[in-house]
Design a protein around this motif. Sequence first.
Motif, PDB file in Angstrom:
ATOM      1  N   SER A  32      -9.894 -34.308  38.725  1.00  0.00           N
ATOM      2  CA  SER A  32     -10.733 -33.174  38.340  1.00  0.00           C
ATOM      3  C   SER A  32     -12.207 -33.376  38.668  1.00  0.00           C
ATOM      4  CB  SER A  32     -10.596 -32.904  36.835  1.00  0.00           C
ATOM      5  OG  SER A  32      -9.297 -32.480  36.528  1.00  0.00           O
ATOM      6  N   VAL A  36     -13.587 -27.742  40.505  1.00  0.00           N
ATOM      7  CA  VAL A  36     -12.667 -26.617  40.704  1.00  0.00           C
ATOM      8  C   VAL A  36     -11.229 -27.095  40.871  1.00  0.00           C
ATOM      9  CG1 VAL A  36     -14.415 -25.099  41.703  1.00  0.00           C
ATOM     10  CG2 VAL A  36     -13.017 -26.531  43.210  1.00  0.00           C
ATOM     11  N   THR A  37     -11.021 -28.398  40.892  1.00  0.00           N
ATOM     12  CA  THR A  37      -9.683 -28.955  41.079  1.00  0.00           C
ATOM     13  C   THR A  37      -8.939 -29.168  39.757  1.00  0.00           C
ATOM     14  OG1 THR A  37     -10.583 -31.199  41.088  1.00  0.00           O
ATOM     15  CG2 THR A  37     -10.343 -30.103  43.228  1.00  0.00           C
ATOM     16  N   ALA A  75      -7.361 -24.613  43.476  1.00  0.00           N
ATOM     17  CA  ALA A  75      -8.821 -24.600  43.642  1.00  0.00           C
ATOM     18  C   ALA A  75      -9.370 -23.180  43.467  1.00  0.00           C
ATOM     19  CB  ALA A  75      -9.205 -25.156  45.005  1.00  0.00           C
ATOM     20  N   LEU A  76      -8.619 -22.187  43.933  1.00  0.00           N
ATOM     21  CA  LEU A  76      -9.050 -20.801  43.734  1.00  0.00           C
ATOM     22  C   LEU A  76      -9.028 -20.432  42.256  1.00  0.00           C
ATOM     23  CD1 LEU A  76      -7.270 -19.042  46.732  1.00  0.00           C
ATOM     24  CD2 LEU A  76      -9.706 -19.564  46.475  1.00  0.00           C
ATOM     25  N   GLY A  78      -9.389 -22.570  39.821  1.00  0.00           N
ATOM     26  CA  GLY A  78     -10.516 -23.295  39.241  1.00  0.00           C
ATOM     27  C   GLY A  78     -11.843 -22.603  39.489  1.00  0.00           C
ATOM     28  N   LEU A  79     -12.017 -22.078  40.686  1.00  0.00           N
ATOM     29  CA  LEU A  79     -13.243 -21.349  41.012  1.00  0.00           C
ATOM     30  C   LEU A  79     -13.367 -20.096  40.146  1.00  0.00           C
ATOM     31  CD1 LEU A  79     -15.674 -21.398  42.910  1.00  0.00           C
ATOM     32  CD2 LEU A  79     -14.322 -20.058  44.528  1.00  0.00           C
ATOM     33  N   ALA A  80     -12.266 -19.363  39.988  1.00  0.00           N
ATOM     34  CA  ALA A  80     -12.279 -18.165  39.130  1.00  0.00           C
ATOM     35  C   ALA A  80     -12.551 -18.549  37.673  1.00  0.00           C
ATOM     36  CB  ALA A  80     -10.952 -17.424  39.244  1.00  0.00           C
ATOM     37  N   TRP A  82     -14.330 -21.125  36.579  1.00  0.00           N
ATOM     38  CA  TRP A  82     -15.750 -21.443  36.406  1.00  0.00           C
ATOM     39  C   TRP A  82     -16.599 -20.188  36.460  1.00  0.00           C
ATOM     40  CZ3 TRP A  82     -17.322 -25.360  33.917  1.00  0.00           C
ATOM     41  CH2 TRP A  82     -16.567 -26.536  33.915  1.00  0.00           C
ATOM     42  N   ALA A  83     -16.168 -19.192  37.235  1.00  0.00           N
ATOM     43  CA  ALA A  83     -16.886 -17.908  37.241  1.00  0.00           C
ATOM     44  C   ALA A  83     -16.777 -17.239  35.875  1.00  0.00           C
ATOM     45  CB  ALA A  83     -16.323 -16.997  38.329  1.00  0.00           C
TER      46      ALA A  83
END
Length: 195
Positions: A32, A36-37, A75-76, A78-80, A82-83
């Motif tokens: 992690s 984002v992972t 990863a996608l 994770g990115l969402a 964090w957004a």
Amino acid sequence: MADVRARPSVFAERFGVFAECLLTGVWIAVASLGIVTCPAAFAAGARHLRRRTGQVKGGWREFVSDFRAALPGGALVGLAGWAAVAAAWVDVRAVRAGLPGGPLVGAAGLFAVIGLAVAVLRAAAVWSPGDRWRTLLAAAGRRTVRDPGGSFLLVGGAALVVCSALLIAPLAVPVLGAVAAAAVAVEERHRRRHG
């Protein structure tokens, strides 16, 4: 004369699972580090724990293989995630600024982030190579709402990680494995109840 070494004692077996959870927490923390992972790391950790409780051999190599397989979609996610955390932070700033309706918006944002985190944990707990994260998250979102008891157990697990990090920061690392194990147990409980 019976071979005593053929089957470990119940205590040894359960302690072995506990130790494996702590080790898996370390693996999840290392995986992690890319921030984002996190979803992919939890998916690989949960799959490792499912193998362990199913008496299937597996170790670091299998974890890394699962992590790599979970990473593109994870990863996608994770990115969402964090957004969503950033949006919740903006909500909290609105509450502190005293904007009209701020407390309501702040509470709604906080509950949304918690619900999203639970859905991601539940999706990661059932992930297998080849699964699509979008499909997993849709089903996990439904289970999050329909199984509030299991969802609250995962919220408690996440709270345990936060408290561990606040009290003794290094303790939060192995506790991540316990959260992954809790997600696996919650999903197994749901599967047994609902077929």
